[in-house]
Enzyme design. Structure first.
Site, PDB file in Angstrom:
ATOM      1  N   HIS A  51     -70.516 -77.914   5.668  1.00 19.06           N
ATOM      2  CA  HIS A  51     -70.818 -77.756   7.080  1.00 19.06           C
ATOM      3  C   HIS A  51     -71.466 -76.380   7.210  1.00 19.06           C
ATOM      4  O   HIS A  51     -71.232 -75.500   6.369  1.00 19.06           O
ATOM      5  CB  HIS A  51     -69.539 -77.811   7.929  1.00 19.06           C
ATOM      6  N   ASP A  54     -69.027 -73.778   6.851  1.00 22.06           N
ATOM      7  CA  ASP A  54     -68.368 -73.635   5.542  1.00 22.06           C
ATOM      8  C   ASP A  54     -69.197 -72.657   4.702  1.00 22.06           C
ATOM      9  O   ASP A  54     -68.653 -71.924   3.872  1.00 22.06           O
ATOM     10  CB  ASP A  54     -68.336 -74.970   4.771  1.00 22.06           C
TER      11      ASP A  54
HETATM   12  C1  3MF Z   1     -66.128 -87.864   9.782  1.00 22.25           C
HETATM   13  C2  3MF Z   1     -66.905 -87.497   8.589  1.00 22.25           C
HETATM   14  C3  3MF Z   1     -67.342 -86.077   8.509  1.00 22.25           C
HETATM   15  C4  3MF Z   1     -68.675 -85.913   7.797  1.00 22.25           C
HETATM   16  C5  3MF Z   1     -69.030 -84.468   7.588  1.00 22.25           C
HETATM   17  C6  3MF Z   1     -70.362 -84.270   6.941  1.00 22.25           C
HETATM   18  C7  3MF Z   1     -65.719 -84.360   8.585  1.00 22.25           C
HETATM   19  O1  3MF Z   1     -65.674 -89.149   9.783  1.00 22.25           O
HETATM   20  O2  3MF Z   1     -67.093 -88.303   7.715  1.00 22.25           O
HETATM   21  O3  3MF Z   1     -66.334 -85.339   7.852  1.00 22.25           O
HETATM   22  O4  3MF Z   1     -68.667 -86.545   6.569  1.00 22.25           O
HETATM   23  O5  3MF Z   1     -69.031 -83.841   8.811  1.00 22.25           O
HETATM   24  O6  3MF Z   1     -71.356 -84.875   7.663  1.00 22.25           O
END
Ligand code: 3MF
Ligand code: MG
Length: 346
Positions: A51, A54
């Site tokens: 993210h 992150d």
């Molecule tokens: C939610 C997700 C997300 C995405 C992530 C990357 C937090 O259901 O799957 O995980 O995978 O944000 O795009």
């Protein structure tokens, strides 16, 4: 014919977590992002999914600071011999996007979402990936009449276009999910996003990431969805995991709920040479809340092991026999053959 890909695996720092759920607080110690990155290689992975926040501590700081911190992250990746797979703007936690980002009614929220997406692109360039993943978590509605749905589609295309225009090299990957947190998400499935991709200014740079659980929540079969995106030349990443029925997004270890369904995904990826253009086999799995700190990465290593074990089964499948059973329309026998293979009886 069969794929020749040597699969490379990735996951994101959020896959190592404290175990909080909607009904209870954290049960494990926090692990610093740098330490998580140091674990990636040890756990047998090569790619890191990020993210925006992150990769840097916050996106609400000066541009200089974002650049400085992203460069530090890049250094860390290089020193660990790792690759950044993608950057995803985390648009769903900020109070400014309570009602969504790209499709929010409030112009200020939309501007914030676009600005944050541009920052994600800047970060991606520094940490060395051209992939921007959009999980449009809050683009949708609780109350049907609360938004103009047609206008939402226009706004979505405009948002993707603005990213494509901001940087002529990046690619946008939609990761679609039908619900949660919203009651109804806009573009609830991969197919919806694929259709939208052709309305953008540069369809060749718009593709998808398919998550197993998201397909299942939409009542669809993940392997068939993957094959469809592969047909479009647009399956650029996956989030493998598993899911027990239609409830919340469980993010169980790959194959934990339905081994045959997991087999089918590995089969499709292998047969279509997924990975041949550098794509990663990404995981998006959550450790069970019951796991103790020292074993809270098992879900990752087990998912990878299950994938590789199933890959062996996939390779052993007698293609001629499959063709014969298809031709004779004996699908019961075909199913039994596949299940026996998974059980190690063939
Ligand atoms: C939610 C997700 C997300 C995405 C992530 C990357 C937090 O259901 O799957 O995980 O995978 O944000 O795009
Ligand atoms: Mg995901």
């Amino acid at each position: 014919m069969a794929g020749k890909a040597v699969f490379r695996f990735s996951f994101g720092p959020w896959n190592i977590h404290e175990g909080a759920d909607v009904f209870g607080p954290p049960v494990r110690k926090s692990v610093a992002t740098a330490h998580k990155i140091a674990l990636v290689k040890k756990l047998g992975f090569e790619g890191v999914q990020f993210h925006d926040d992150d990769a840097v501590s916050s996106v609400d700081v000066s541009h200089d600071q974002i650049v400085r911190e992203a460069k530090e992250t890049r250094k860390l990746l290089d020193s660990e011999g790792l690759v950044a797979e993608f950057v995803a703007p985390r648009l769903w936690e900020d109070p400014r996007t309570i009602d969504g980002g790209y499709t929010a009614n409030d112009a200020k929220a939309r501007e914030y979402a676009l600005e944050r997406s541009r920052k994600a692109i800047d970060i991606a360039n520094i940490i060395g990936t051209r992939n921007i993943v959009l999980w449009p978590a809050r683009e949708g509605v609780y109350v049907n009449e609360s938004k103009d749905h047609r206008l939402a589609s226009e706004r979505f295309v405009a948002a993707v276009n603005s990213m494509l225009e901001y940087d002529g090299n990046i690619r946008v990957l939609g990761e679609m999910k039908p619900n949660e947190p919203m009651d109804h998400a806009y573009l609830p499935t991969t197919g919806h996003f694929l259709a939208l991709s052709y309305k953008t200014a540069d369809p060749a740079r718009v593709g998808v990431l398919i998550e197993t659980a998201h397909s299942l929540l939409a009542g669809l079969d993940p392997a068939i969805e993957m094959a469809y995106a592969l047909f479009h030349g647009k399956l650029w990443s996956v989030h493998l995991n598993d899911q027990n029925g239609l409830k919340f997004d469980e993010d169980r270890a790959f194959g934990a709920a339905n081994l045959k369904r997991a087999f089918d995904q590995v089969f499709v990826l292998y047969e279509n040479d997924f990975g041949a253009n550098g794509e990663f086999v990404g995981l998006d799995v959550k450790a069970l809340r019951t796991q103790k700190d020292e074993v809270a990465t098992r879900h990752l290593t087990n998912s990878k092991k299950i994938f590789l074990d199933l890959l062996e089964v996939v390779k052993r499948v007698d293609r001629k026999k499959v063709e014969e059973l298809r031709a004779s329309r004996d699908y019961e026998e075909l199913e039994y053959y596949i299940i026996s293979s998974i059980m190690g009886r063939v």
